[in-house]
Write an enzyme that holds these catalytic residues in place. Structure first.
Site, PDB file in Angstrom:
ATOM      1  N   ASP A   2       2.523   3.150  -2.149  1.00  0.00           N
ATOM      2  CA  ASP A   2       2.139   3.194  -0.748  1.00  0.00           C
ATOM      3  C   ASP A   2       0.614   4.140  -0.128  1.00  0.00           C
ATOM      4  O   ASP A   2       0.732   5.385  -1.114  1.00  0.00           O
ATOM      5  CB  ASP A   2       3.302   4.694   0.144  1.00  0.00           C
ATOM      6  CG  ASP A   2       3.631   3.998   1.577  1.00  0.00           C
ATOM      7  OD1 ASP A   2       2.937   2.808   2.387  1.00  0.00           O
ATOM      8  OD2 ASP A   2       4.588   4.559   1.693  1.00  0.00           O
ATOM      9  N   ASN A   4      -2.089   3.399   0.617  1.00  0.00           N
ATOM     10  CA  ASN A   4      -3.547   3.026   0.736  1.00  0.00           C
ATOM     11  C   ASN A   4      -4.099   2.940   2.160  1.00  0.00           C
ATOM     12  O   ASN A   4      -5.377   3.585   2.508  1.00  0.00           O
ATOM     13  CB  ASN A   4      -3.514   1.185   0.424  1.00  0.00           C
ATOM     14  CG  ASN A   4      -2.754   1.387  -0.535  1.00  0.00           C
ATOM     15  OD1 ASN A   4      -3.035   2.416  -1.465  1.00  0.00           O
ATOM     16  ND2 ASN A   4      -2.837   0.176  -0.984  1.00  0.00           N
ATOM     17  N   TRP A   7      -5.053   6.430   2.624  1.00  0.00           N
ATOM     18  CA  TRP A   7      -6.705   7.215   1.495  1.00  0.00           C
ATOM     19  C   TRP A   7      -7.466   6.670   2.164  1.00  0.00           C
ATOM     20  O   TRP A   7      -8.581   7.089   1.997  1.00  0.00           O
ATOM     21  CB  TRP A   7      -6.640   6.357   0.720  1.00  0.00           C
ATOM     22  CG  TRP A   7      -7.055   6.609  -0.534  1.00  0.00           C
ATOM     23  CD1 TRP A   7      -7.021   7.956  -1.672  1.00  0.00           C
ATOM     24  CD2 TRP A   7      -8.563   6.468  -0.542  1.00  0.00           C
ATOM     25  NE1 TRP A   7      -8.258   7.127  -2.378  1.00  0.00           N
ATOM     26  CE2 TRP A   7      -9.008   7.168  -1.649  1.00  0.00           C
ATOM     27  CE3 TRP A   7      -9.038   4.952  -0.283  1.00  0.00           C
ATOM     28  CZ2 TRP A   7     -10.689   6.538  -2.368  1.00  0.00           C
ATOM     29  CZ3 TRP A   7     -10.244   4.835  -0.521  1.00  0.00           C
ATOM     30  CH2 TRP A   7     -10.570   5.319  -1.750  1.00  0.00           C
ATOM     31  N   HIS A  19      -6.628  -0.842  -0.541  1.00  0.00           N
ATOM     32  CA  HIS A  19      -6.462  -1.420  -1.057  1.00  0.00           C
ATOM     33  C   HIS A  19      -6.614  -1.538  -2.735  1.00  0.00           C
ATOM     34  O   HIS A  19      -6.285  -1.923  -3.312  1.00  0.00           O
ATOM     35  CB  HIS A  19      -6.396  -2.778  -0.778  1.00  0.00           C
ATOM     36  CG  HIS A  19      -5.300  -2.668   0.882  1.00  0.00           C
ATOM     37  ND1 HIS A  19      -3.942  -1.749   0.894  1.00  0.00           N
ATOM     38  CD2 HIS A  19      -5.224  -2.771   1.925  1.00  0.00           C
ATOM     39  CE1 HIS A  19      -3.063  -1.599   1.444  1.00  0.00           C
ATOM     40  NE2 HIS A  19      -4.164  -3.159   3.053  1.00  0.00           N
ATOM     41  N   ASN A  50       5.367  -7.823   5.676  1.00  0.00           N
ATOM     42  CA  ASN A  50       3.904  -6.915   5.451  1.00  0.00           C
ATOM     43  C   ASN A  50       2.733  -8.423   6.551  1.00  0.00           C
ATOM     44  O   ASN A  50       1.569  -7.971   6.906  1.00  0.00           O
ATOM     45  CB  ASN A  50       3.045  -6.792   4.243  1.00  0.00           C
ATOM     46  CG  ASN A  50       3.159  -5.702   3.682  1.00  0.00           C
ATOM     47  OD1 ASN A  50       3.252  -5.349   2.292  1.00  0.00           O
ATOM     48  ND2 ASN A  50       3.430  -4.374   4.287  1.00  0.00           N
ATOM     49  N   ARG A  53       1.584  -7.660   9.254  1.00  0.00           N
ATOM     50  CA  ARG A  53      -0.249  -6.857   9.644  1.00  0.00           C
ATOM     51  C   ARG A  53      -1.074  -7.313  10.510  1.00  0.00           C
ATOM     52  O   ARG A  53      -1.413  -9.048  10.403  1.00  0.00           O
ATOM     53  CB  ARG A  53      -0.060  -6.275   8.157  1.00  0.00           C
ATOM     54  CG  ARG A  53       0.406  -4.928   7.883  1.00  0.00           C
ATOM     55  CD  ARG A  53       0.477  -4.688   6.520  1.00  0.00           C
ATOM     56  NE  ARG A  53       1.122  -3.396   6.007  1.00  0.00           N
ATOM     57  CZ  ARG A  53       0.527  -2.949   5.593  1.00  0.00           C
ATOM     58  NH1 ARG A  53      -0.901  -2.295   5.585  1.00  0.00           N
ATOM     59  NH2 ARG A  53       1.759  -1.610   5.324  1.00  0.00           N
ATOM     60  N   ARG A 176      11.709   6.148   2.219  1.00  0.00           N
ATOM     61  CA  ARG A 176      12.613   5.284   2.190  1.00  0.00           C
ATOM     62  C   ARG A 176      12.584   4.456   1.235  1.00  0.00           C
ATOM     63  O   ARG A 176      11.498   3.816   0.116  1.00  0.00           O
ATOM     64  CB  ARG A 176      12.139   4.597   3.392  1.00  0.00           C
ATOM     65  CG  ARG A 176      12.172   5.434   4.322  1.00  0.00           C
ATOM     66  CD  ARG A 176      11.566   4.374   5.301  1.00  0.00           C
ATOM     67  NE  ARG A 176      10.186   4.185   5.430  1.00  0.00           N
ATOM     68  CZ  ARG A 176       9.014   5.403   5.699  1.00  0.00           C
ATOM     69  NH1 ARG A 176       9.572   5.840   6.678  1.00  0.00           N
ATOM     70  NH2 ARG A 176       7.599   4.666   5.698  1.00  0.00           N
ATOM     71  N   GLU A 189      17.213   6.266 -10.209  1.00  0.00           N
ATOM     72  CA  GLU A 189      16.742   7.678  -9.587  1.00  0.00           C
ATOM     73  C   GLU A 189      16.028   7.210  -8.604  1.00  0.00           C
ATOM     74  O   GLU A 189      14.707   6.610  -8.652  1.00  0.00           O
ATOM     75  CB  GLU A 189      16.374   8.791 -10.765  1.00  0.00           C
ATOM     76  CG  GLU A 189      17.604   8.521 -11.707  1.00  0.00           C
ATOM     77  CD  GLU A 189      18.979   9.851 -10.689  1.00  0.00           C
ATOM     78  OE1 GLU A 189      18.081  10.646 -10.609  1.00  0.00           O
ATOM     79  OE2 GLU A 189      19.758   9.459 -11.179  1.00  0.00           O
TER      80      GLU A 189
HETATM   81  C1  FPP Z   1       1.529  -0.064   1.151  1.00  0.00           C
HETATM   82  O1  FPP Z   1       0.141   1.277   1.276  1.00  0.00           O
HETATM   83  C2  FPP Z   1       0.224  -0.848   0.052  1.00  0.00           C
HETATM   84  C3  FPP Z   1       0.411  -2.031   0.352  1.00  0.00           C
HETATM   85  C4  FPP Z   1       1.217  -3.255   1.690  1.00  0.00           C
HETATM   86  C5  FPP Z   1      -0.403  -3.151  -0.833  1.00  0.00           C
HETATM   87  C6  FPP Z   1      -0.399  -2.941  -1.545  1.00  0.00           C
HETATM   88  C7  FPP Z   1      -1.586  -4.105  -2.913  1.00  0.00           C
HETATM   89  C8  FPP Z   1      -2.201  -2.832  -3.289  1.00  0.00           C
HETATM   90  C9  FPP Z   1      -2.785  -1.833  -4.143  1.00  0.00           C
HETATM   91  C10 FPP Z   1      -3.249  -4.578  -4.054  1.00  0.00           C
HETATM   92  C11 FPP Z   1      -2.681  -5.654  -4.770  1.00  0.00           C
HETATM   93  C12 FPP Z   1      -2.011  -5.394  -5.974  1.00  0.00           C
HETATM   94  C13 FPP Z   1      -1.712  -6.030  -7.050  1.00  0.00           C
HETATM   95  C14 FPP Z   1      -0.596  -6.085  -8.001  1.00  0.00           C
HETATM   96  C15 FPP Z   1      -3.389  -6.480  -7.399  1.00  0.00           C
HETATM   97  P1  FPP Z   1       0.359   0.985   3.239  1.00  0.00           P
HETATM   98  O2  FPP Z   1      -1.297   0.049   3.544  1.00  0.00           O
HETATM   99  O3  FPP Z   1       1.657   0.705   3.939  1.00  0.00           O
HETATM  100  O4  FPP Z   1      -1.031   2.499   3.808  1.00  0.00           O
HETATM  101  P2  FPP Z   1      -0.726   3.304   4.536  1.00  0.00           P
HETATM  102  O5  FPP Z   1       1.060   3.809   4.672  1.00  0.00           O
HETATM  103  O6  FPP Z   1      -1.015   4.231   4.501  1.00  0.00           O
HETATM  104  O7  FPP Z   1      -1.582   2.957   5.809  1.00  0.00           O
END
Ligand code: FPP
Length: 231
Positions: A2, A4, A7, A19, A50, A53, A176, A189
């Site tokens: 979580d 991305n 960031w 991402h 998701n 989105r 969560r 854990e």
């Molecule tokens: C949650 O952060 C992250 C995701 C929904 C996607 C995770 C996917 C990757 C890291 C890349 C693809 C995976 C692989 C295995 C190659 P968010 O977007 O909800 O962040 P935020 O809470 O800050 O908005």
């Protein structure tokens, strides 16, 4: 994985850039887990929620998984890593399905570490799909309702054969479960770390493992010393 989006936002970049950087953190974490002797590493890459989105972000996440498999599969195979994918497959496009099956087939005899990718995954959805398959088995007369127990239900889950997780690490400060491994996390854990996923690296991984190692796990029993003391 979580954080991305946050960031990217902090840097004035589109969420998709978060991402993309997140994939680098995936590579580093897979390596760190292998070196630490982790036998099963599960990454929550795309949840069944998701799909809500924006379409552009969904397309980007699908594209990143495809790219990851195309670019990294050979290396993961060389490292003797077995790939398994959990989650519903019905909504996934043909190309992604083909790549997921290819990754699972190619690596099926590997044994160094199991890399489980949770994609289009939701814990409740998994339990519902398992219950349906179980009911079908009962309907065909292959299973008697009297023999339905935790063990038989587990065998219908996507994670059949995969041990329950010892620890779940959630990044970005959120505290969560968000529909992740609901059944399997009964005695897991939880370690919540403030680091945003794109910044998650080997040292953050080791800090999380150290925190896990400091926990006392009792699985509903009492600590050994209390039994010995008769308290
Ligand atoms: C949650 O952060 C992250 C995701 C929904 C996607 C995770 C996917 C990757 C890291 C890349 C693809 C995976 C692989 C295995 C190659 P968010 O977007 O909800 O962040 P935020 O809470 O800050 O908005």
């Amino acid at each position: 994985m979580d954080g991305n989006g946050r960031w990217a936002k902090r840097r004035g970049l589109p969420r998709t850039m978060g991402h993309r950087k997140g994939v680098e953190a995936v590579r580093e974490t897979v390596q760190a887990a292998g070196e630490a002797g982790v036998r099963y590493l599960t990454l929550f890459a795309f949840s069944s929620e998701n799909w809500n989105r924006p379409e552009e972000e969904i397309t980007d996440l699908m594209g990143l998984l495809k790219l990851f498999i195309r670019r990294d599969l050979a290396e993961l195979h060389k490292e003797n890593i077995r790939i398994r994918v959990i989650g519903g497959r019905a909504r996934l496009d043909r190309e992604i399905l083909g790549l997921l099956v290819e990754a699972e087939e190619l690596t099926r005899n590997n044994s160094a570490m199991h890399l489980v990718i949770a994609f289009n995954y939701g814990g409740r959805d998994e339990i519902v799909r398992a219950a349906k398959r179980l009911a079908e088995a009962v309907g065909r007369g292959e299973l008697s309702p009297a023999n339905v127990n935790e063990h038989t239900l587990s065998a219908f889950l996507d994670t059949a054969g995969i041990p329950d997780p010892d620890v779940i690490i959630r990044t970005s400060g959120e505290q969560r479960l968000s529909n992740f491994l609901l059944w399997q996390a009964a005695y897991t854990e939880f370690v919540f770390v403030p680091v945003l996923w794109p910044d998650f690296d080997k040292s953050a991984f080791h800090r999380a493992l150290d925190e896990y190692a400091s926990r006392e796990r009792r699985f509903g029993a009492v600590p050994e010393r209390d039994v010995a003391l008769g308290s």
